[in-house]
Design an enzyme around this catalytic site. Structure first.
Site, PDB file in Angstrom:
ATOM      1  CG  ASP A 278      -3.467  -3.327  -3.054  1.00 16.35           C
ATOM      2  OD1 ASP A 278      -2.766  -3.954  -2.225  1.00 16.35           O
ATOM      3  OD2 ASP A 278      -4.029  -2.254  -2.790  1.00 16.35           O
ATOM      4  CG  ASP A 356      -3.983   0.248   9.165  1.00 18.33           C
ATOM      5  OD1 ASP A 356      -5.042   0.268   9.829  1.00 18.33           O
ATOM      6  OD2 ASP A 356      -3.890   0.775   8.040  1.00 18.33           O
TER       7      ASP A 356
END
Length: 513
Positions: A278, A356
């Protein structure tokens, strides 16, 4: 050679037929399936029935067994078909790597046994002219004859004498696209291919999870322009009951681990730039990472290069400084480069979920920093995802994408080395006039574009000031987004502002998360 190939083919066919024969014999000859706890091949102690129904008088339903046997054989054959497809895709990639290896061996051989005639001037070198056509924005630097023949080699020199960095034009920088079930991956791939200077130097590897057929069809439509690999394990992951809603995060972490192992261990690459399906990239995306590669390679206090600025909205950046780059202690992600050496360090302890945020923990970061741009080289257009648009509507949709091509490889970025950068950065921040937030917001008593400094001294004061100044206020392991040495740099009403801790800052407080 023909006889050898024929023997290999016959051997492979024999093994394939033998395997399937053994599989059928095993499935046909195994004990009938009964109830749990009845001893018919099931574990003792249970009362639930398996999928097979028994007939009257406890006789096995033969038709049911035959149907189940056929289904299992079909599943096994389908699995083998997928494995054969995977092997075929890897064979093509390995053949390509073999050809590249032969060319590299030829270059090394030439370096060991140079031609007796004097080397041609750089401007007359046919190979270089070809590279120039592929890289119209690349800076080619005159090197000594021996140095010209050394591809993939970057000389390491002391920081105080380093005047410029030059990445060899032969360094391969693959782009790994992490994909799942978004057919809009087409938007991301279209931009990558549009701006890619060379397919050989920037191979695009699309790693797909989820098994989504429509997305796979979109990726397949690019043919040889990309390499499409598929994550083989699509099963659900066993998690604690309270984490069932986070199943997607577990699958993402599993996919990242598998995909990065493919890039570094199967395809034998030395670095990679990771993007997701994306993300849309800027025109100088490839130029940026090629210029930053040797800096990442040379400075052990760096562990990544990112294309992303978390505070990259129009009102918070300087649009006149497209070439401005910063160091940050916050791991940005969203289009980032890492080296194989870092992956070798992280892979053995890779987390099962939330990779992350795990990267932002002190035990992973180890006081290392990343390079980030003033103006982002990626933007995200994907509101759909496991986070359900958590930050998209509030922050991400407003990030500005750079549109001005910056010839990064022609510039000197030695100032980004830690010693040089820190000396200048600390002076600039703490020599800036200390002002109150009210003065910035009113602006009448302030003269000039700054910089100005606003001080915070606690977690709460940081969050209040950040919210009022329009920057992201969350902290991970005590590190604010885009922060370096605790300082967040941004523009406010056209003035450079440093949201900074007191002078003499030493380390982050992890309790501020």
């Amino acid at each position: 050679m023909v006889r050898k190939k024929g023997s290999l083919i016959l051997c492979g066919a024999f093994l394939f037929v033998a395997w399937n024969a053994l599989l059928l014999l095993y499935l046909w000859g195994r004990p009938p399936i009964g109830r749990l706890g009845e001893g018919d091949g099931a574990e003792p102690g249970g009362n639930e029935e398996w999928g097979l129904i028994r007939g009257k008088g406890s006789r096995v339903n033969l038709a049911g067994e035959v149907i189940q046997l056929a289904e299992e054989v079909e599943i096994q054959l389908e699995t083998q078909k997928k494995l054969l497809k995977q092997i075929e895709s890897y064979r093509a990639a390995w053949s390509k790597r073999k050809d590249v290896g032969k060319r590299e061996m030829a270059v090394k051989s030439e370096a060991v046994h140079p031609p007796r005639r004097p080397p041609l001037p750089l401007k007359d070198n046919v190979d270089t002219k070809d590279q120039t056509r592929k890289h119209p924005h690349k800076s080619f630097v005159s090197l000594a004859p021996d140095a010209q023949r050394q591809s993939n080699v970057i000389e390491t020199v002391s920081a105080d004498k380093l005047a410029t960095f030059v990445a060899s034009p032969e360094v391969v920088i693959p782009i790994l696209v992490i994909a799942c079930d978004r057919v809009t991956v087409k938007r991301s791939l279209d931009r990558l291919i549009q701006y890619r200077p060379s397919q050989e130097l920037y191979p695009i590897i699309v790693s797909q999870d989820c098994g989504h057929a429509e997305t796979a069809s979109v990726i397949g439509s690019y043919g040889s322009q990309v390499t499409h690999i598929s994550q083989p394990d699509l099963s659900d992951i066993r998690v604690r009951p309270e984490h069932r809603k986070f199943q997607g995060y577990y699958k993402i972490a599993r996919h990242y681990r598998w995909a990065l192992n493919q890039v570094f261990n199967t395809f034998s690459q030395s670095t990679v730039v990771i993007v997701e399906d994306d993300l849309e990239v800027a025109p100088d995306f490839f130029e940026y990472f090629r210029a930053m590669y040797p800096i990442l390679r040379s400075d052990p206090t760096l562990w990544c290069v990112s294309a992303w600025n978390d505070n990259g909205r129009d009102a918070l950046i300087d649009p006149s400084k497209a070439a401005l780059l910063h160091r940050t202690d916050f791991f940005p992600g969203l289009g980032w480069m890492l080296l194989k050496e870092l992956w070798d360090e992280l892979e053995p302890k890779w987390p099962s979920a939330f990779w992350d945020d795990w990267m932002r923990l002190p035990e992973q970061r180890k006081d290392r920093s990343c390079i980030r741009p003033e103006i982002s080289r990626t933007i995200t257009f994907g509101r759909k995802g496991v986070s359900l648009g958590q930050f998209f509507d509030q922050y991400l949709r407003y990030i500005r994408l750079n549109t001005e091509f910056v010839p990064f490889t022609k510039q000197d970025f030695s100032h980004l080395l830690k010693d040089k950068y820190d000396e200048k950065f600390i002076k600039e921040v703490y020599n800036a006039p200390l002002v109150k937030i009210e003065e910035l917001q009113q602006g009448g008593s302030l003269r000039g574009p700054g910089p100005y400094r606003v001080k915070y001294s606690s977690r709460d004061s940081f969050k209040v000031l950040a919210r009022n100044l329009g920057v992201m206020d969350d902290l991970k392991s005590g590190v604010p987004r885009t922060g370096y040495r605790g300082v967040v740099s941004f523009l406010h009403r056209g003035r450079r502002v440093f949201l900074a801790p007191p002078e003499g800052w030493t380390q982050y407080d992890v309790s501020w998360s």
